[in-house]
Scaffold this motif. Structure first.
Motif, PDB file in Angstrom:
ATOM      1  N   ALA A 188       0.912  -1.209  -0.081  1.00 36.75           N
ATOM      2  CA  ALA A 188       0.011  -0.016   0.203  1.00 36.75           C
ATOM      3  C   ALA A 188       0.818   1.114   0.018  1.00 36.75           C
ATOM      4  N   SER A 214      10.822   2.893   0.190  1.00 35.55           N
ATOM      5  CA  SER A 214      10.198   2.184   1.096  1.00 35.55           C
ATOM      6  C   SER A 214       8.897   2.096   0.654  1.00 35.55           C
ATOM      7  N   THR A 254      -0.312  10.904   4.084  1.00 33.06           N
ATOM      8  CA  THR A 254      -1.658  10.193   4.562  1.00 33.06           C
ATOM      9  C   THR A 254      -1.337   9.786   5.851  1.00 33.06           C
TER      10      THR A 254
HETATM   11  C1  LIG Z   1       9.158  17.935   2.630  1.00 32.20           C
HETATM   12  C2  LIG Z   1       9.258  16.640   3.626  1.00 32.20           C
HETATM   13  C3  LIG Z   1       9.336  16.851   4.719  1.00 32.20           C
HETATM   14  C4  LIG Z   1       9.253  15.771   5.565  1.00 32.20           C
HETATM   15  N1  LIG Z   1       9.588  15.981   7.198  1.00 32.20           N
HETATM   16  C5  LIG Z   1       9.419  14.730   7.826  1.00 32.20           C
HETATM   17  C6  LIG Z   1       9.572  14.919   9.249  1.00 32.20           C
HETATM   18  O1  LIG Z   1       9.449  16.267   9.904  1.00 32.20           O
HETATM   19  N2  LIG Z   1       9.704  13.773  10.172  1.00 32.20           N
HETATM   20  C7  LIG Z   1       9.165  12.559   9.419  1.00 32.20           C
HETATM   21  O2  LIG Z   1       8.980  11.480  10.422  1.00 32.20           O
HETATM   22  N3  LIG Z   1       9.155  12.551   8.182  1.00 32.20           N
HETATM   23  C8  LIG Z   1       9.178  13.444   7.431  1.00 32.20           C
HETATM   24  N4  LIG Z   1       8.975  13.261   5.867  1.00 32.20           N
HETATM   25  C9  LIG Z   1       8.672  12.045   5.532  1.00 32.20           C
HETATM   26  C10 LIG Z   1       7.200  11.813   5.456  1.00 32.20           C
HETATM   27  O3  LIG Z   1       6.684  12.304   6.426  1.00 32.20           O
HETATM   28  C11 LIG Z   1       7.254  10.104   5.639  1.00 32.20           C
HETATM   29  O4  LIG Z   1       7.736   9.620   4.471  1.00 32.20           O
HETATM   30  C12 LIG Z   1       5.548   9.833   5.394  1.00 32.20           C
HETATM   31  O5  LIG Z   1       5.407   8.400   6.016  1.00 32.20           O
HETATM   32  C13 LIG Z   1       5.025  10.059   4.134  1.00 32.20           C
HETATM   33  O6  LIG Z   1       3.648   9.587   4.147  1.00 32.20           O
HETATM   34  P1  LIG Z   1       2.940   9.086   2.658  1.00 32.20           P
HETATM   35  O7  LIG Z   1       1.450   9.211   2.914  1.00 32.20           O
HETATM   36  O8  LIG Z   1       3.541  10.049   1.508  1.00 32.20           O
HETATM   37  O9  LIG Z   1       3.370   7.641   2.483  1.00 32.20           O
HETATM   38  P2  LIG Z   1       4.248   6.818   1.525  1.00 32.20           P
HETATM   39  O10 LIG Z   1       5.559   7.645   1.503  1.00 32.20           O
HETATM   40  O11 LIG Z   1       3.594   6.776   0.211  1.00 32.20           O
HETATM   41  O12 LIG Z   1       4.390   5.565   1.996  1.00 32.20           O
HETATM   42  C14 LIG Z   1       5.177   5.270   3.391  1.00 32.20           C
HETATM   43  C15 LIG Z   1       5.193   3.900   3.989  1.00 32.20           C
HETATM   44  O13 LIG Z   1       3.786   3.792   4.426  1.00 32.20           O
HETATM   45  C16 LIG Z   1       3.207   2.673   3.882  1.00 32.20           C
HETATM   46  N5  LIG Z   1       1.928   2.903   3.773  1.00 32.20           N
HETATM   47  C17 LIG Z   1       1.397   4.053   3.163  1.00 32.20           C
HETATM   48  N6  LIG Z   1      -0.144   3.774   3.195  1.00 32.20           N
HETATM   49  C18 LIG Z   1      -0.320   2.516   3.684  1.00 32.20           C
HETATM   50  C19 LIG Z   1      -1.418   1.841   4.061  1.00 32.20           C
HETATM   51  N7  LIG Z   1      -2.657   2.375   3.959  1.00 32.20           N
HETATM   52  N8  LIG Z   1      -1.209   0.804   4.521  1.00 32.20           N
HETATM   53  C20 LIG Z   1      -0.171   0.109   4.938  1.00 32.20           C
HETATM   54  N9  LIG Z   1       1.039   0.794   4.666  1.00 32.20           N
HETATM   55  C21 LIG Z   1       0.862   2.033   4.243  1.00 32.20           C
HETATM   56  C22 LIG Z   1       4.104   2.217   2.536  1.00 32.20           C
HETATM   57  O14 LIG Z   1       3.811   1.072   2.219  1.00 32.20           O
HETATM   58  C23 LIG Z   1       5.578   2.752   2.975  1.00 32.20           C
HETATM   59  O15 LIG Z   1       6.057   1.892   3.541  1.00 32.20           O
HETATM   60  C24 LIG Z   1       9.045  14.288   5.028  1.00 32.20           C
HETATM   61  C25 LIG Z   1       8.833  14.446   3.844  1.00 32.20           C
HETATM   62  C26 LIG Z   1       8.884  15.209   2.988  1.00 32.20           C
HETATM   63  C27 LIG Z   1       8.889  15.185   1.414  1.00 32.20           C
END
Ligand SMILES: Cc1cc2nc3c(=O)[nH]c(=O)nc-3n(C[C@H](O)[C@H](O)[C@H](O)COP(=O)(O)OP(=O)(O)OC[C@H]3O[C@@H](n4cnc5c(N)ncnc54)[C@H](O)[C@@H]3O)c2cc1C
Length: 446
Positions: free
Chosen positions: A50, A60, A119
């Motif tokens: 997902a 990841s 998300t």
């Molecule tokens: C500008 C910027 C700033 C950031 N700052 C921080 C920060 O301050 N602290 C921090 O911790 N991170 C930070 N991040 C990283 C970001 O918060 C994480 O990577 C976050 O998990 C991304 O969420 P996403 O919805 O994009 O998930 P994705 O990147 O799409 O997925 C992340 C993980 O979640 C899993 N996943 C997603 N949805 C589901 C679901 N429904 N069921 C099971 N698994 C799922 C995916 O398989 C994957 O392993 C930052 C990123 C950016 C681009």
């Protein structure tokens, strides 16, 4: 209810935030939770994953050899109690949507990362942290329960009382324990959407550690920008930012849309040691001039980068890596100094470099990244082998300091470094769903 699933189809634009990996993959985008069981049943032998808004930088959130379920279509609120602040929503709901709903009613997230475009599922699966980790811990500390679907037929609510092992494995579990369908979260009462924030220019690393220590007691949010390209007398300088919420009953939610956007890949020559050095000098000086206390809305305070959509295109077509490590308190001053010296020597630093100290509130997550110590996060433009060699040298410093790397940011660590970073990985294996897989996992679990 079980619905007919949307089929998997090949997509070549399904990239992570760093945009280094550019392989096509099979992706399905369901609209209803009822489609998920059939999609899981259709998972290819190489597994399924997902994915959320793909704000993870490395691999990841990718599963290029298998298939991915794009969860962004599952973006409905299920319940919100404005008296208790308990919110239940589908896993594809973004933190931005939650704040738009909750802020006018006097509620905020306990923990938010540096972008609101993530998300609920992604925030839970990476157990994200924010500028207040030293007070609030990580995202998982305020998750009450979630709905999980597994390939063994399990489909139901998971909470600490129903199945503590599975609960703890899923928080920070990188999407590998099943598909998270919805999340129930405790929000935090916040009568204002504004903070009093203070910026302090500091001259060296020991000043940073002194400021971090002094501020942890009195300030809820602390973080520093660090000039990772500086050498000599300027080495280790930066801008320390600390803030507390105001109490003024002004509840203005942010608005998405509008704003600036990077329309296309920037030329790679734009980011070179000279331009970065000049930018960092100008940024530091402007921070020095503006130093002091100001009233600031939460959007520019927590999410400055969200003001420019697709800013990752600044790194051009080759993309970028982000390197984020944490090193324990006892080795932090020496290890951070060694890391920054190596980076400055390499001439590969960029302007996005952040330094923060984590607190000691532990997370339920078995594979959670945050732990006591100092965390350094910075971007490197992808220059191929040269960049990989630099990061391998940084890895060595982190290993010697008994530190860890953050999977949400990673696209290349070795199985050895993964295991050193997450000593409880074997406990996690007991809960992994065998149908779930990712590019990251295939690499580190060899
Ligand atoms: C500008 C910027 C700033 C950031 N700052 C921080 C920060 O301050 N602290 C921090 O911790 N991170 C930070 N991040 C990283 C970001 O918060 C994480 O990577 C976050 O998990 C991304 O969420 P996403 O919805 O994009 O998930 P994705 O990147 O799409 O997925 C992340 C993980 O979640 C899993 N996943 C997603 N949805 C589901 C679901 N429904 N069921 C099971 N698994 C799922 C995916 O398989 C994957 O392993 C930052 C990123 C950016 C681009």
């Amino acid at each position: 209810m079980v619905c007919e699933p949307a089929p998997f189809a090949a997509r070549d634009d399904f990239l992570s935030w760093g945009r280094v990996v550019r392989r096509a993959q099979q992706v399905a985008r369901p609209r209803f939770r009822g489609e998920l069981p059939s999609l899981l049943a259709l998972a290819p032998a190489q597994g399924v994953l997902a994915a959320g808004l793909r704000r993870s930088y490395g691999d990841s959130c990718l599963n290029t050899d298998g298939a991915a379920i794009d969860m962004r279509g599952l973006d409905r609120f299920i319940a919100f109690d404005a008296d208790t602040g308990v919110l239940r929503a589908e896993a594809g709901v973004s933190l931005s949507q939650i704040l738009a709903l909750a802020v006018p009613q006097g509620w905020f997230l306990h923990t938010t990362p540096g972008t609101r475009f993530v998300t609920l599922g992604g925030a839970l699966a990476n157990d994200v942290h924010g500028k207040n980790h030293h007070r609030a811990g990580s995202f998982g500390c305020n998750v009450r329960s979630f709905g999980l679907l597994r390939s063994d037929g399990f489909r139901g609510e998971v909470s600490p009382s129903s199945d503590l092992g599975l609960f703890n494995a899923t928080i920070g579990g990188l999407g590998l324990t099943g598909v998270i369908e919805w999340v129930e979260l405790q929000l935090e009462k916040r009568p204002s959407s504004y903070l009093d924030s203070e910026t302090i220019a500091y001259g060296c690393l020991s000043d940073f550690f002194a400021l971090a220590k002094e501020s942890a007691e009195r300030y809820e949010h602390t973080v520093a920008w660090i000039d990772a390209s500086s050498k000599g007398a300027k080495f280790g300088r930066g801008l320390f930012s600390r803030a507390n919420w105001r109490d003024d009953d002004e509840r203005d939610a942010h608005r998405d849309g509008g704003g600036k956007s990077i329309p296309a890949d920037a030329p790679t020559l734009l980011l070179n040691p000279l331009s970065i050095g000049l930018f960092n000098e100008a940024y530091f000086r402007s921070g020095q001039r503006k130093a002091g206390v100001m009233r600031q809305h939460y959007a520019p305070f927590f999410y400055p980068l969200d003001a420019i959509r697709q800013w990752n295109r600044l790194y051009g077509r080759p993309g970028m890596y982000q390197y984020q490590c944490v090193v324990p308190p006892e080795s932090a001053p020496q290890a951070i100094e060694a890391l920054l010296a190596e980076i400055a020597r390499s001439g590969q630093a960029s302007f996005l470099a952040v330094l923060k100290t984590f607190g000691d509130r532990s997370s339920p997550g078995i594979l959670s990244f945050p732990r006591p110590g100092a965390t350094l996060a910075l971007d490197f433009p992808n220059r191929g082998a040269k960049t990989l060699k630099l990061m391998a040298r940084l890895d060595q410093i982190v290993i010697e300091a008994k530190g860890a790397l953050y999977p949400a940011k990673d696209g290349r660590i070795s199985p050895r470094l993964f295991r050193a970073s997450f000593p409880k990985w074997e406990t996690f294996l007991r809960h992994k769903d065998e149908a779930m897989n990712s590019d990251f996992w295939r690499r580190v679990a060899q």
